[in-house]
Design a protein around this motif. Structure first.
Motif, mmCIF file in Angstrom:
data_model
loop_
_atom_site.group_PDB
_atom_site.id
_atom_site.type_symbol
_atom_site.label_atom_id
_atom_site.label_comp_id
_atom_site.label_asym_id
_atom_site.label_seq_id
_atom_site.Cartn_x
_atom_site.Cartn_y
_atom_site.Cartn_z
ATOM 1 N N ALA A 94 0.938 -1.200 0.003
ATOM 2 C CA ALA A 94 -0.073 -0.045 -0.036
ATOM 3 C C ALA A 94 0.914 1.285 0.133
ATOM 4 O O ALA A 94 0.730 2.299 -0.775
ATOM 5 N N GLU A 95 1.783 1.233 0.858
ATOM 6 C CA GLU A 95 2.899 2.537 0.935
ATOM 7 C C GLU A 95 3.609 2.699 -0.331
ATOM 8 O O GLU A 95 3.727 3.700 -0.942
ATOM 9 N N TYR A 96 3.948 1.568 -1.070
ATOM 10 C CA TYR A 96 4.679 1.479 -2.078
ATOM 11 C C TYR A 96 3.836 2.100 -3.285
ATOM 12 O O TYR A 96 4.579 2.520 -4.192
ATOM 13 N N LEU A 97 2.602 1.469 -3.260
ATOM 14 C CA LEU A 97 1.649 2.215 -4.416
ATOM 15 C C LEU A 97 1.574 3.625 -4.369
ATOM 16 O O LEU A 97 1.630 4.331 -5.308
ATOM 17 N N ASP A 98 1.504 4.262 -3.219
ATOM 18 C CA ASP A 98 1.447 5.809 -3.142
ATOM 19 C C ASP A 98 2.704 6.317 -3.374
ATOM 20 O O ASP A 98 2.836 7.450 -4.138
ATOM 21 N N TYR A 99 3.950 5.338 -3.418
ATOM 22 C CA TYR A 99 5.271 6.225 -3.757
ATOM 23 C C TYR A 99 5.265 6.078 -5.139
ATOM 24 O O TYR A 99 5.935 6.974 -5.695
ATOM 25 N N VAL A 100 5.028 4.805 -5.868
ATOM 26 C CA VAL A 100 5.302 4.472 -7.191
ATOM 27 C C VAL A 100 4.317 5.328 -8.335
ATOM 28 O O VAL A 100 4.798 5.427 -9.405
ATOM 29 N N ALA A 101 3.176 5.551 -7.732
ATOM 30 C CA ALA A 101 2.074 6.030 -8.732
ATOM 31 C C ALA A 101 2.482 7.110 -9.702
ATOM 32 O O ALA A 101 2.413 7.572 -10.658
ATOM 33 N N PRO A 102 3.433 8.340 -8.814
ATOM 34 C CA PRO A 102 3.521 9.423 -9.699
ATOM 35 C C PRO A 102 4.830 9.352 -10.706
ATOM 36 O O PRO A 102 4.653 9.572 -11.726
ATOM 37 N N GLY A 103 5.530 8.275 -10.144
ATOM 38 C CA GLY A 103 6.590 7.797 -11.450
ATOM 39 C C GLY A 103 5.853 6.968 -12.636
ATOM 40 O O GLY A 103 6.307 7.182 -13.650
ATOM 41 N N ILE A 104 4.946 6.158 -12.166
ATOM 42 C CA ILE A 104 4.216 5.714 -13.400
ATOM 43 C C ILE A 104 3.373 6.641 -14.216
ATOM 44 O O ILE A 104 3.343 6.615 -15.652
ATOM 45 N N LEU A 105 2.915 7.811 -13.704
ATOM 46 C CA LEU A 105 2.160 8.644 -14.665
ATOM 47 C C LEU A 105 3.097 9.504 -15.408
ATOM 48 O O LEU A 105 2.775 9.733 -16.478
ATOM 49 N N VAL A 106 4.336 9.514 -14.806
ATOM 50 C CA VAL A 106 5.394 10.392 -15.471
ATOM 51 C C VAL A 106 5.675 9.459 -16.828
ATOM 52 O O VAL A 106 6.294 9.713 -18.054
ATOM 53 N N LEU A 107 5.919 8.224 -16.497
ATOM 54 C CA LEU A 107 6.319 7.304 -17.356
ATOM 55 C C LEU A 107 5.276 6.885 -18.611
ATOM 56 O O LEU A 107 5.591 6.776 -19.725
ATOM 57 N N ALA A 108 4.015 7.215 -18.249
ATOM 58 C CA ALA A 108 2.798 7.193 -19.199
ATOM 59 C C ALA A 108 2.998 8.271 -20.194
ATOM 60 O O ALA A 108 2.885 8.300 -21.285
ATOM 61 N N ILE A 109 3.577 9.514 -19.736
ATOM 62 C CA ILE A 109 3.786 10.524 -20.680
ATOM 63 C C ILE A 109 4.872 10.420 -21.736
ATOM 64 O O ILE A 109 4.617 10.903 -22.809
ATOM 65 N N THR A 110 6.096 9.633 -21.255
ATOM 66 C CA THR A 110 6.896 9.461 -22.142
ATOM 67 C C THR A 110 6.550 8.409 -23.180
ATOM 68 O O THR A 110 7.090 8.742 -24.264
#
Length: 263
Positions: free
Chosen positions: A63-79
């Motif tokens: 759960a904590e890692y999901l909160d941490y990694v979600a912003p990185g995934i969003l930026v990855l989607a932009i690339t």
């Protein structure tokens, strides 16, 4: 009508054309979201337990890692969206559509503007899908309405900057295949930033690179806004990076568009 009004009108026409193509070929929008969603599920459910515990949080876990990694995934989607944008403009060049536009009485910059704005809209739709999946699997950000709007603004700003850069790349290449490959290094940068693990855990040389590349301050800004924590100078640094990337991309794209013959 003034020159500015004509340019806006022609850009709106080019935007409608690109949006209609996006509706006709929804696979490009799905591609923006599909790979990031796969990475989200992979990192949360396969690596999340171990990586979450390693973040040093009181109850570290998935759960904590999901909160941490979600912003990185969003930026990855932009690339990933940047790759689709490069492919789209390269297809227009190779199929001769750009040559037709050049013979018409339309503002020359409207063709590129339509591609960029269309790419931003398409990417934001893809990001909405990614956020929806994240919420379904337990992502619970503490952001209020204003902070959510700020997150959307940062993501749109990043997409705008990368869209101009990817347009320039697509115009620079000679084939659609080359256009699909040139933006791929952009997709690697979030992995070498703070998107998936804290930069403090990296070796010295890699940590220096992670701290001084464009996606780390962007990710940290999005993460801080979503969690309701202070973002420090990350917001200003992220804005400066986006402005610089957009300016370089715009000048490069305009130079390629004006000097290279339509294929």
């Amino acid at each position: 009508m003034t020159t500015l009004a004509l340019t806006v009108t022609d850009s709106a026409t080019m935007l409608r054309r690109n949006l209609k193509r996006a509706v006709r070929y929804p696979g490009l929008t799905l591609i923006v979201a599909a790979l990031p969603i796969v990475f989200l599920l992979l990192f949360v459910y396969v690596f999340g337990g171990t990586l979450g515990a390693g973040l040093g949080l009181p109850s570290g876990g998935r759960a904590e890692y999901l909160d941490y990694v979600a912003p990185g995934i969003l930026v990855l989607a932009i690339t990933g969206g940047a790759q689709g944008t490069a492919i789209g403009i390269a297809m227009d060049m190779t199929e001769g559509i750009i040559a037709r536009f050049r013979t018409m009485s339309i503002a020359r910059g409207s063709v590129l503007t339509g591609h960029v704005v269309g790419a931003v809209i398409q990417t934001m739709v893809g990001l909405t899908l990614v956020v929806a999946v994240a919420l379904l699997i337990g992502f619970r950000p503490g952001a209020n309405a204003v902070e959510w709007l700020a997150v959307a603004g940062v993501l749109a700003m990043t997409s705008f900057a990368l869209s101009w850069l990817s347009i320039a790349m697509g115009l620079h290449t000679k084939t659609v295949e080359a256009a699909s490959n040139l933006p791929m290094p952009l997709m690697l940068l979030p992995f070498f930033g703070s998107g998936f693990v804290p930069v403090e855990s990296m070796p010295a040389a890699l940590r220096w690179f992670a701290e001084n590349q464009p996606f780390t301050p962007i990710i940290e800004t999005v993460r801080g806004l979503l969690t309701g924590t202070a973002i420090g100078s990350s917001g200003l640094v992220a804005t400066a990076w986006c402005v610089g990337i957009a300016l370089v991309g715009y000048l490069w794209a305009r130079r390629n568009y004006e000097r290279r013959p339509a294929r």
